[in-house]
Motif scaffolding. Structure first.
Motif, PDB file in Angstrom:
ATOM      1  N   GLN A 272       3.274   2.572   0.815  1.00 13.82           N
ATOM      2  CA  GLN A 272       2.851   2.985  -0.516  1.00 13.82           C
ATOM      3  C   GLN A 272       2.564   1.783  -1.407  1.00 13.82           C
ATOM      4  N   GLY A 273       3.400   0.763  -1.311  1.00 13.72           N
ATOM      5  CA  GLY A 273       3.166  -0.435  -2.116  1.00 13.72           C
ATOM      6  C   GLY A 273       1.862  -1.126  -1.741  1.00 13.72           C
ATOM      7  N   LEU A 274       1.570  -1.190  -0.440  1.00 15.84           N
ATOM      8  CA  LEU A 274       0.311  -1.797   0.003  1.00 15.84           C
ATOM      9  C   LEU A 274      -0.888  -0.954  -0.423  1.00 15.84           C
ATOM     10  N   MET A 275      -0.754   0.363  -0.373  1.00 18.20           N
ATOM     11  CA  MET A 275      -1.839   1.238  -0.828  1.00 18.20           C
ATOM     12  C   MET A 275      -2.101   1.029  -2.320  1.00 18.20           C
TER      13      MET A 275
ATOM     14  N   ALA B 279      -1.286  -3.763  11.889  1.00 16.91           N
ATOM     15  CA  ALA B 279      -2.150  -3.626  10.719  1.00 16.91           C
ATOM     16  C   ALA B 279      -1.497  -4.136   9.441  1.00 16.91           C
ATOM     17  N   LYS B 280      -0.185  -3.892   9.308  1.00 15.00           N
ATOM     18  CA  LYS B 280       0.489  -4.229   8.049  1.00 15.00           C
ATOM     19  C   LYS B 280       0.409  -5.718   7.749  1.00 15.00           C
ATOM     20  N   ASN B 281       0.654  -6.559   8.731  1.00 15.51           N
ATOM     21  CA  ASN B 281       0.625  -8.005   8.495  1.00 15.51           C
ATOM     22  C   ASN B 281      -0.767  -8.479   8.088  1.00 15.51           C
ATOM     23  N   LEU B 282      -1.782  -7.942   8.769  1.00 14.82           N
ATOM     24  CA  LEU B 282      -3.144  -8.344   8.436  1.00 14.82           C
ATOM     25  C   LEU B 282      -3.548  -7.801   7.066  1.00 14.82           C
TER      26      LEU B 282
ATOM     27  N   GLY C 171      -4.014   3.179   7.778  1.00 16.06           N
ATOM     28  CA  GLY C 171      -3.559   3.415   9.136  1.00 16.06           C
ATOM     29  C   GLY C 171      -2.116   3.019   9.386  1.00 16.06           C
ATOM     30  N   ILE C 172      -1.480   2.411   8.391  1.00 13.87           N
ATOM     31  CA  ILE C 172      -0.059   2.052   8.552  1.00 13.87           C
ATOM     32  C   ILE C 172       0.773   3.321   8.697  1.00 13.87           C
ATOM     33  N   ASP C 173       1.792   3.256   9.521  1.00 16.09           N
ATOM     34  CA  ASP C 173       2.654   4.425   9.755  1.00 16.09           C
ATOM     35  C   ASP C 173       3.162   4.994   8.432  1.00 16.09           C
ATOM     36  N   ASP C 174       3.121   6.307   8.317  1.00 19.24           N
ATOM     37  CA  ASP C 174       3.533   6.959   7.074  1.00 19.24           C
ATOM     38  C   ASP C 174       5.004   6.724   6.747  1.00 19.24           C
ATOM     39  N   ASP C 175       5.809   6.515   7.782  1.00 14.85           N
ATOM     40  CA  ASP C 175       7.238   6.316   7.511  1.00 14.85           C
ATOM     41  C   ASP C 175       7.582   4.856   7.223  1.00 14.85           C
TER      42      ASP C 175
ATOM     43  N   PRO D 123      -8.126   7.046  -3.538  1.00 13.23           N
ATOM     44  CA  PRO D 123      -7.115   6.679  -4.538  1.00 13.23           C
ATOM     45  C   PRO D 123      -6.101   7.799  -4.777  1.00 13.23           C
ATOM     46  N   GLY D 124      -4.864   7.368  -4.992  1.00 14.51           N
ATOM     47  CA  GLY D 124      -3.827   8.333  -5.335  1.00 14.51           C
ATOM     48  C   GLY D 124      -4.016   8.868  -6.741  1.00 14.51           C
ATOM     49  N   ASP D 125      -4.661   8.105  -7.616  1.00 15.00           N
ATOM     50  CA  ASP D 125      -4.907   8.515  -8.995  1.00 15.00           C
ATOM     51  C   ASP D 125      -6.190   9.338  -9.050  1.00 15.00           C
ATOM     52  N   PRO D 126      -6.128  10.635  -9.397  1.00 14.64           N
ATOM     53  CA  PRO D 126      -7.346  11.463  -9.430  1.00 14.64           C
ATOM     54  C   PRO D 126      -8.314  11.055 -10.534  1.00 14.64           C
ATOM     55  N   ASP D 127      -7.821  10.302 -11.516  1.00  9.76           N
ATOM     56  CA  ASP D 127      -8.676   9.865 -12.628  1.00  9.76           C
ATOM     57  C   ASP D 127      -9.183   8.437 -12.431  1.00  9.76           C
ATOM     58  N   PHE D 128      -9.217   7.961 -11.197  1.00  6.82           N
ATOM     59  CA  PHE D 128      -9.650   6.607 -10.888  1.00  6.82           C
ATOM     60  C   PHE D 128     -11.034   6.313 -11.497  1.00  6.82           C
ATOM     61  N   ALA D 129     -12.019   7.189 -11.219  1.00  8.39           N
ATOM     62  CA  ALA D 129     -13.386   6.965 -11.703  1.00  8.39           C
ATOM     63  C   ALA D 129     -13.452   7.049 -13.226  1.00  8.39           C
ATOM     64  N   LYS D 130     -12.748   8.013 -13.811  1.00  6.87           N
ATOM     65  CA  LYS D 130     -12.785   8.180 -15.271  1.00  6.87           C
ATOM     66  C   LYS D 130     -12.176   6.972 -15.979  1.00  6.87           C
TER      67      LYS D 130
END
Length: 753
Positions: free
Chosen positions: A638-641, A603-606, A629-633, A696-703
């Motif tokens: 995080q950078g791709l997210m 998944a990561k490469n794609l 779906g990328i492995d958490d470890d 999103p990791g940012d809870p204020d994404f929509a705002k």
């Protein structure tokens, strides 16, 4: 100087025009008569001062003057002598010289007072120029005026669109304007978008084309849309444009329901709704549109109900049906020995009142090219058989006039969604014939010979110097006829799809399954067989086709039946470094990979390749499962997210109106209540993120999105509904108001001189 061509009018339409025009010119109202009631009278006016004026109209375009003069002397003189009016006015649709007028006056003496009461084509044109509003009341006359033709000729449109527009204009002579035309025109101008839906054959495509033609005559540039890419590519700011998109869900049904095509269509609809200088005309089968609205969140969100107009045969009055049949008989060029059969015992009534009457069937029974093998004595039986069995309308042509090779070509085009490039069809035809089990066909094997026999009867060939030549099915009803035959033989269907090697062909399988024409079991078996065939010779196929087959197999198989080995081989092929020449292939691969249990390792490469290519919000869903779906470890996760969520933010910010359907959200909110608007839009954005499976990791994404959006301006645009519109070209009165009244008898319309 504007002039008018009367050739597109039938004789009864010409009579209506003349009584309308002469009445307007003289400031009186001519009483109209039909030939079946008052011989020799088309219009009558009585004045206490001047007595009775009789108007007679003769629409004999193409007849030499000697024939006109002889028929007036032999047929009309006895009638007018019997009537003995105080004044007799003659209007003919052919040009007349002063000498010819004098000859007519002498032939009808003493009933015509002067040559001034003899009106030829030039005289009628002069009156129409003085009373242009009269011409506008008669659609087929107005649409063929030189003023309109100049607009069509000089319209700034693409070559292909020019060809289509000329075909639409040529078809206007067969058109009958009914109340639904006026409704469609008004609805388009009011809402900017109209979706004409209905059952096959009811005339929705013809109606859409004529409404588009009116818009072009009013100054709009015509854009013929074969795909949403055409519409997006042709969109030009600051220009009046009318987009015509026939069967907009029919050819890309799978994508229209679940892929980015549906999102792009929805976004384009919203854009046109907001644009004062754009119009969009869409057509769709009712069943397909209903299924699309029920199963596609994007189509449901855009809410097409206010733009939808159902076209129904039941809405046609009896006289509307009669006018449709009469107009086809007048213009089709049928030999009299065929037409006479419909007049025997007033058989035309049986056609008009038949339970299966529809405009498409009328076009078929009146088409001389489709009667080459029908003897005149058998014509009435042929007509009733088609009306009783409308599904058989193609049976005679398909099974008795085509050989095996011709039928194969038609089935290949239908299997590809009804449209295919000529070069692709030729290649698919060769590949199919190379299959060992398919080499026992009979007939003309040469592609060029078979194609020539099909064009104009079964297929349309669209030639455009700027684009590759394309072939389409002659009529959607042909696909309706052929599809069950294809579905009944899944081995044949498999060979067609493999030979075509196109994403469109795979989408056809999904369409059949969704409609119930192909069982899920057959679709699953077909998907598995296709996957195996693709894997056996994978380098021979386009990668978008490989990805589509993978998605089909995954959506039709179960965990127990899924061919994981061949899926793994296809994924390796799809993930090659040189893969992504098109975003369609990229997102199909992302969807295929996201549906599989192979995602963890690849998944990561794609995902790295896919994130930067996201262009539409529904592309997001195809990528989200890969990223999350990328492995958490994995240290890169995080950078791709973050990169993925930033791209989502950019997509949403670029078109918040479309991303969360601002118009619908704010439609019930008071224009000054920004707090309520803020909350409603925040909720809508968060719901949309959930639908796209973005967290999103940012809870204020929509705002944060809304801080960059002008809510006050959006409220001014959508908070208050204004139903007052300036109808730019709706003001043209309808000729329908001047048509034969509902109380008139059908027999009057069909009366012969």
């Amino acid at each position: 100087m504007t002039s008018y061509d009367f050739r597109n009018l039938n004789d009864k339409e010409f009579e209506l025009l003349c009584t309308d025009l002469l009445g307007e010119s003289e400031g009186v109202r001519y009483e109209q008569f039909k030939q079946g009631r008052d011989q020799g009278i088309d219009g009558r006016f009585f004045s206490p001062l001047n007595g009775t004026t009789i108007l007679q109209c003769k629409h004999w375009i193409g007849s030499p003057f000697s024939t006109l003069l002889r028929r007036l002397r032999e047929e009309e003189l006895p009638k007018v002598t019997t009537i003995a009016p105080d004044r007799y006015v003659l209007a003919v649709s052919t040009p007349l010289s002063p000498h010819q007028k004098e000859q007519i006056r002498e032939s009808l003496s003493p009933h015509i007072r002067s040559c001034g009461d003899i009106l030829g084509a030039d005289d009628l044109n002069a009156l129409l120029r003085k009373h242009e509003h009269v011409a506008q009341r008669h659609y087929k006359l107005w649409i063929n005026s030189t003023a309109v033709l100049r607009r069509l000729l000089h319209a700034d449109i693409h070559t292909r669109a020019s060809v289509v527009l000329k075909e639409i204009h040529a078809a206007a002579r067969l058109y009958v304007e009914t109340p639904v035309h006026i409704q469609a025109r008004s609805q388009l101008e009011r809402n900017h978008v109209i979706v004409l839906s209905g059952a096959p054959g009811v005339g929705k495509t013809t109606l859409a084309q004529q409404v588009a033609l009116e818009a072009v005559a009013a100054g709009y540039d015509f854009v013929d849309v074969a795909s949403i890419e055409d519409a997006e590519r042709s969109l030009t700011e600051g220009r009046l444009q009318v987009f015509y998109f026939d069967d907009f869900l029919g050819e890309s049904y799978l994508n229209a329901l679940s892929g980015n095509t549906g999102a792009r269509i929805s976004s384009f609809i919203r854009l046109v709704r907001r644009s004062a200088d754009k119009r969009l005309i869409l057509t769709s089968r009712s069943g397909i549109l209903n299924m699309g609205a029920a199963t596609s969140s994007r189509l449901a969100e855009v809410n097409l109900d206010p733009n939808r107009l159902e076209v129904e045969v039941s809405a046609l009055s009896r006289i509307d049906r009669a006018r449709i049949l009469y107009n086809h008989l007048w213009h089709a060029g049928l030999e009299s020995k065929y037409v006479d059969k419909l007049y025997e015992h007033s058989r035309y009534r049986n056609i008009i009142d038949h339970r299966n009457f529809n405009p498409r069937l009328i076009a078929f029974i009146c088409d001389p090219l489709r009667l080459r093998s029908v003897h005149p004595e058998l014509y009435w039986h042929h007509v009733m058989h088609l009306l009783d069995n409308p599904a058989d309308v193609w049976d005679q042509s398909f099974h008795h006039q085509l050989d095996d090779y011709g039928r194969l070509l038609v089935r290949l085009v239908v299997s590809n969604g009804g449209r295919i490039l000529e070069t692709h069809l030729r290649a698919a035809y060769s590949r199919f014939l190379a299959i060992a089990s398919r080499n026992q066909l009979s007939g003309h094997r040469e592609f060029v010979v078979s194609e020539k026999l099909l064009v104009g009867a079964m297929l349309n060939r669209i030639v455009d110097p700027a684009r590759p030549t394309t072939l389409t099915v002659y009529n959607p009803s042909l696909s309706d006829y052929v599809l069950p035959q294809i579905c009944a033989d899944t081995n044949f269907f498999h060979d067609c799809i493999i030979s075509l090697g196109s994403k469109s062909a795979v989408e056809t399988v999904a369409r059949f399954m969704k409609s119930g024409m192909l069982s899920r079991g057959d679709a699953s078996a077909l998907g598995g067989a296709l996957l195996k065939s693709v894997t056996d010779d994978i380098v021979s196929f386009d990668r978008s086709f490989v990805a589509s087959v993978c998605v089909l197999h995954q959506t039709t198989s179960t965990d127990e039946t899924r061919d994981k080995s061949n899926l793994r081989n296809c994924m390796s092929f799809l993930l090659a470094d040189d893969l992504y020449v098109s975003s369609d292939t990229l997102f199909l691969a992302a969807e295929a990979l996201g549906r599989s249990d192979l995602a963890q390792g690849t998944a990561k490469n794609l995902a790295k390749k896919a994130i930067d290519s996201i262009a539409f919000d529904d592309d997001i869903r195809s990528v989200s499962s890969l990223v999350y779906g990328i492995d958490d470890d994995d240290p890169e996760k995080q950078g791709l997210m973050d990169q993925f969520e930033q791209r989502v933010f950019e997509i949403a910010e670029d078109d918040i109106d479309g991303f969360c359907d601002v118009a619908a959200v704010l439609s019930g909110i008071w224009e000054h209540d920004e707090h309520a608007a803020w909350q409603a839009l925040t909720d809508s954005i968060e719901r949309r993120l959930d639908e796209l499976e973005v967290y999103p990791g940012d809870p204020d994404f929509a705002k944060e999105l809304l801080r960059r959006y002008n809510i006050a301006d959006a409220l001014r645009r959508h908070g208050i509904r204004d139903d007052e519109y300036d109808d730019a070209y709706v003001s043209r009165s309808s000729s329908y108001n001047w048509a034969i009244s509902e109380s008139s008898d059908v027999d009057d319309l069909f009366s012969r001189p």
